[in-house]
Structure formats: C-alpha cells, structure tokens
Design a protein around this motif. Structure first.
Motif, PDB file in Angstrom:
ATOM      1  N   PRO A 190       3.675  13.406 -13.720  1.00  0.00           N
ATOM      2  CA  PRO A 190       3.656  12.615 -14.765  1.00  0.00           C
ATOM      3  C   PRO A 190       4.714  11.842 -15.116  1.00  0.00           C
ATOM      4  O   PRO A 190       4.601  10.564 -15.513  1.00  0.00           O
ATOM      5  CB  PRO A 190       3.003  13.548 -15.925  1.00  0.00           C
ATOM      6  N   SER A 191       6.110  12.205 -15.100  1.00  0.00           N
ATOM      7  CA  SER A 191       7.195  11.571 -15.392  1.00  0.00           C
ATOM      8  C   SER A 191       7.650  10.554 -14.450  1.00  0.00           C
ATOM      9  O   SER A 191       8.555   9.804 -14.724  1.00  0.00           O
ATOM     10  CB  SER A 191       8.312  12.719 -15.754  1.00  0.00           C
ATOM     11  N   ARG A 192       7.062  10.373 -13.154  1.00  0.00           N
ATOM     12  CA  ARG A 192       7.300   9.302 -12.275  1.00  0.00           C
ATOM     13  C   ARG A 192       6.344   8.335 -12.165  1.00  0.00           C
ATOM     14  O   ARG A 192       5.243   8.545 -11.934  1.00  0.00           O
ATOM     15  CB  ARG A 192       7.595   9.888 -10.881  1.00  0.00           C
ATOM     16  N   VAL A 193       6.730   7.233 -12.260  1.00  0.00           N
ATOM     17  CA  VAL A 193       5.722   6.001 -12.113  1.00  0.00           C
ATOM     18  C   VAL A 193       6.120   5.075 -10.839  1.00  0.00           C
ATOM     19  O   VAL A 193       7.370   4.768 -10.843  1.00  0.00           O
ATOM     20  CB  VAL A 193       5.685   5.045 -13.249  1.00  0.00           C
ATOM     21  N   THR A 194       5.217   4.670  -9.980  1.00  0.00           N
ATOM     22  CA  THR A 194       5.616   3.902  -8.982  1.00  0.00           C
ATOM     23  C   THR A 194       5.107   2.564  -9.157  1.00  0.00           C
ATOM     24  O   THR A 194       3.856   2.504  -9.435  1.00  0.00           O
ATOM     25  CB  THR A 194       5.160   4.468  -7.503  1.00  0.00           C
ATOM     26  N   TYR A 195       5.786   1.605  -8.930  1.00  0.00           N
ATOM     27  CA  TYR A 195       5.327   0.153  -9.013  1.00  0.00           C
ATOM     28  C   TYR A 195       5.453  -0.570  -7.488  1.00  0.00           C
ATOM     29  O   TYR A 195       6.441  -0.345  -6.768  1.00  0.00           O
ATOM     30  CB  TYR A 195       6.258  -0.769 -10.050  1.00  0.00           C
ATOM     31  N   ILE A 196       4.365  -1.334  -7.309  1.00  0.00           N
ATOM     32  CA  ILE A 196       4.078  -1.923  -6.117  1.00  0.00           C
ATOM     33  C   ILE A 196       4.762  -3.424  -6.561  1.00  0.00           C
ATOM     34  O   ILE A 196       4.192  -3.899  -7.271  1.00  0.00           O
ATOM     35  CB  ILE A 196       2.899  -2.045  -5.230  1.00  0.00           C
ATOM     36  N   ALA A 197       5.483  -4.017  -5.554  1.00  0.00           N
ATOM     37  CA  ALA A 197       5.992  -5.431  -5.589  1.00  0.00           C
ATOM     38  C   ALA A 197       4.802  -6.404  -4.675  1.00  0.00           C
ATOM     39  O   ALA A 197       4.706  -5.747  -3.540  1.00  0.00           O
ATOM     40  CB  ALA A 197       7.438  -5.557  -5.199  1.00  0.00           C
ATOM     41  N   TRP A 198       4.365  -7.394  -5.281  1.00  0.00           N
ATOM     42  CA  TRP A 198       3.475  -8.088  -4.691  1.00  0.00           C
ATOM     43  C   TRP A 198       3.988  -9.503  -4.537  1.00  0.00           C
ATOM     44  O   TRP A 198       4.590 -10.083  -5.703  1.00  0.00           O
ATOM     45  CB  TRP A 198       2.240  -8.086  -5.224  1.00  0.00           C
ATOM     46  N   LYS A 199       3.765 -10.432  -3.401  1.00  0.00           N
ATOM     47  CA  LYS A 199       4.385 -11.705  -3.377  1.00  0.00           C
ATOM     48  C   LYS A 199       3.196 -12.220  -2.650  1.00  0.00           C
ATOM     49  O   LYS A 199       2.682 -12.010  -1.582  1.00  0.00           O
ATOM     50  CB  LYS A 199       5.462 -11.713  -2.533  1.00  0.00           C
ATOM     51  N   ASN A 200       2.586 -13.342  -3.304  1.00  0.00           N
ATOM     52  CA  ASN A 200       1.440 -13.922  -2.922  1.00  0.00           C
ATOM     53  C   ASN A 200       0.053 -13.090  -2.497  1.00  0.00           C
ATOM     54  O   ASN A 200      -0.461 -13.210  -1.107  1.00  0.00           O
ATOM     55  CB  ASN A 200       1.677 -14.924  -1.535  1.00  0.00           C
ATOM     56  N   GLU A 201       0.038 -12.203  -3.317  1.00  0.00           N
ATOM     57  CA  GLU A 201      -1.094 -11.017  -3.355  1.00  0.00           C
ATOM     58  C   GLU A 201      -0.982 -10.124  -2.090  1.00  0.00           C
ATOM     59  O   GLU A 201      -1.806  -9.464  -1.809  1.00  0.00           O
ATOM     60  CB  GLU A 201      -2.460 -11.645  -3.058  1.00  0.00           C
ATOM     61  N   LEU A 202       0.397 -10.145  -1.479  1.00  0.00           N
ATOM     62  CA  LEU A 202       0.694  -9.010  -0.315  1.00  0.00           C
ATOM     63  C   LEU A 202       1.609  -8.371  -0.874  1.00  0.00           C
ATOM     64  O   LEU A 202       2.839  -8.548  -1.492  1.00  0.00           O
ATOM     65  CB  LEU A 202       1.096 -10.008   1.027  1.00  0.00           C
ATOM     66  N   PRO A 203       1.475  -6.895  -0.386  1.00  0.00           N
ATOM     67  CA  PRO A 203       2.619  -6.019  -1.025  1.00  0.00           C
ATOM     68  C   PRO A 203       3.721  -6.186  -0.008  1.00  0.00           C
ATOM     69  O   PRO A 203       3.667  -6.118   1.085  1.00  0.00           O
ATOM     70  CB  PRO A 203       1.845  -4.477  -0.789  1.00  0.00           C
ATOM     71  N   VAL A 204       4.924  -6.223  -0.841  1.00  0.00           N
ATOM     72  CA  VAL A 204       6.145  -6.267   0.008  1.00  0.00           C
ATOM     73  C   VAL A 204       7.342  -5.426  -0.237  1.00  0.00           C
ATOM     74  O   VAL A 204       8.279  -5.254   0.487  1.00  0.00           O
ATOM     75  CB  VAL A 204       6.647  -7.709  -0.483  1.00  0.00           C
TER      76      VAL A 204
END
Length: 286
Positions: A190-204
C-alpha cells in the motif's frame, strides 16, 4: 557486570522512538556524522524490521532490515561510538539473520556512510564485497522548475500495466524479466505507488513512489524505455512527478542515485535535487 539485551522494536513505542532519536544525536555529536536510523521507515506499521540493543537500560545499537526482492536483505545499523568494537553490531546481526533465514533471505546488502571508517572496517571484516556507491538526494523546493508538455501525462498504474512495468524496468536497468517480475510482486504494498508515463497515449516510462509518511515521499525505479531515451523525456517526466507530489502536499521528496551515473545525477540536479550524503553498499552472504 553490564550485559547487552537485544529486543525487537515496536513501531508505535514512543519510548523506543525517543531513544533512537537520542542515539542519532549522540552519534552526530561524537562522530560529527549524521547517522540515520531511517526512523520514518521503522516507526510505521508494516515498515522495516528493526532490532534494538540495550546496555544498562540505555539504547546503544540499532539494526534495521527490509527485503527488496524477497532474496536480498538490506541492512542499516547504528552503534553508539563508545560501544563499538564490543560486539554490539554482531549481536544485532545474529538476531537479524535468524529472522531473515525464516523469511527466505539468502544475501545481505550493507549500507555504510562514506565517511565512517569503523563501519567500512566492519563490513570488510565480514568479507562483504563492495557493490556500489550512492548519493542520497533531496529536492530543494526553491530550485524546482518543471518542464510542461501537452502530450505527456502520468497516471497511476493499473493491473493491465503490469507487463509493461516488467518490460520497461528490465530493459532500462538490464535485469532479467523473471527477477523484475518477482521484484514488483514482492514490493506490491500500500505504501508504494507506481506511475506510468504516457506520450501521445503510448507508455514510455514509469516511476515509483514509496510514501514514507504524510509529508515525505521517496522516488525510485524511475526509468524510460530505451527506445525513447535521449529525447529529453526524463526531465519532463520527473518534473511532472515532482509537481504532482508537491500538489499532494509532500514537503520532503527524496531519491538516491549511484555516484558514477553522471547522466542521472545531472538530470536530478536540473530539477532541483541536491546531494545530502553518500553511502557505500557491500554485498555479503547470509
């Protein structure tokens, strides 16, 4: 005759927390080094494991550990300067390794401040091998400067993003997908949060946050897919993340970076992070 007693720490014990703070202060005064007990990590529920060593009712040593991937036990310790070379650390280590064996740990990683000769001598006497050096960095808010991009966004990772997380991290850091899969599984908490970076709707890329407490967040596992590296995405993603964390009212934002990674070091500095201390890491068998 004085005797030593080793007991487990209770994360919510105000008496033990105050004793740890005093031990840190004593080490800083006598060593001129700010040894950190990582109190934020050991004083929260489900945080790092910690053992305390007392002598005549006074706290003289502390050892904490946590599993990073289910196999490696990461160790941090503090011993009062007047109690060193009295077997305090080895007593603590003996109790800790008994716990780690039950948990399936097979390898140890020791963290030692770069300017603490006694600590370096101890890990070398244990035949631990130098693994890497890292800078501990912290954001200086006044220096923060974000770079905005309309086609780049961050979103909290969902179940369907798991395979991308494995691919991105494995390719960026050079680890096997098997090891990476196990690592993400073991650190899904619970203490860790992962963020995905998206560029032009593609995961980068991706970046993870370890929420230490209501005001402190630790950034780790920051990576961009190799095919997208060299396009200045790193600074944009990191800046967007820092801006997001500040809006979430985190006033202390930290991260670490290996000392020979000039590219990453320059990136973090460009966003407003400054080096606070340097640590040496050593690997040893259980």
């Amino acid at each position: 005759m004085s005797t030593y007693e080793v007991i487990p720490m209770m994360y919510n014990s105000r008496e033990q927390i105050n004793a740890i703070i005093l031990l840190e202060q004593q080490c800083k005064q006598l060593d001129s080094i700010h040894l950190k007990a990582d109190l934020d990590h050991i004083s929260k529920k489900d945080g790092d494991h910690a053992l305390l060593c007392y002598r005549d009712g006074n706290l003289v040593g502390l050892l904490s550990w946590y599993p990073s991937d289910g196999v490696i036990g990461n160790i941090n310790a503090i011993v009062h300067p007047h109690e060193r070379r009295q077997g305090v650390f080895r007593r603590l280590l003996k109790f800790a390794t008994a716990e780690m064996k039950i948990a399936g740990i097979r390898q140890l990683s020791y963290r030692v401040p770069n300017n603490l000769p006694s600590g370096l001598g101890t890990v070398q006497s244990l035949e631990a091998v130098h693994d890497r050096s890292e800078y501990a960095m912290q954001l200086v808010n006044e220096a923060f400067s974000a770079v905005h991009s309309s086609d780049l966004t961050l979103s909290v990772a969902e179940d369907q993003d798991f395979e991308f997380m494995i691919t991105c991290s494995a390719q960026a850091f050079g680890n096997s997908e098997e090891w990476t899969r196990n690592y993400f599984t073991e650190t899904d908490e619970p203490s860790r949060v992962t963020y995905i970076a998206w560029k032009n709707e593609l995961p980068v890329g991706l970046v993870r946050i370890n929420v230490i407490n209501e005001t402190t967040a630790f950034i780790h596992n920051f990576c961009i897919l190799p095919v997208y590296q060299g396009k200045r995405l790193g600074r944009t993603v990191l800046g967007a993340l820092v801006e997001l964390l500040m809006k979430q009212h985190y006033t202390v934002i930290r991260l670490s970076v290996v000392t020979d990674n000039d590219r990453a070091l320059n990136l973090y500095r460009s966003v407003g992070f400054e080096v606070q201390s340097e640590y040496q890491y050593f690997s040893g068998s259980l």
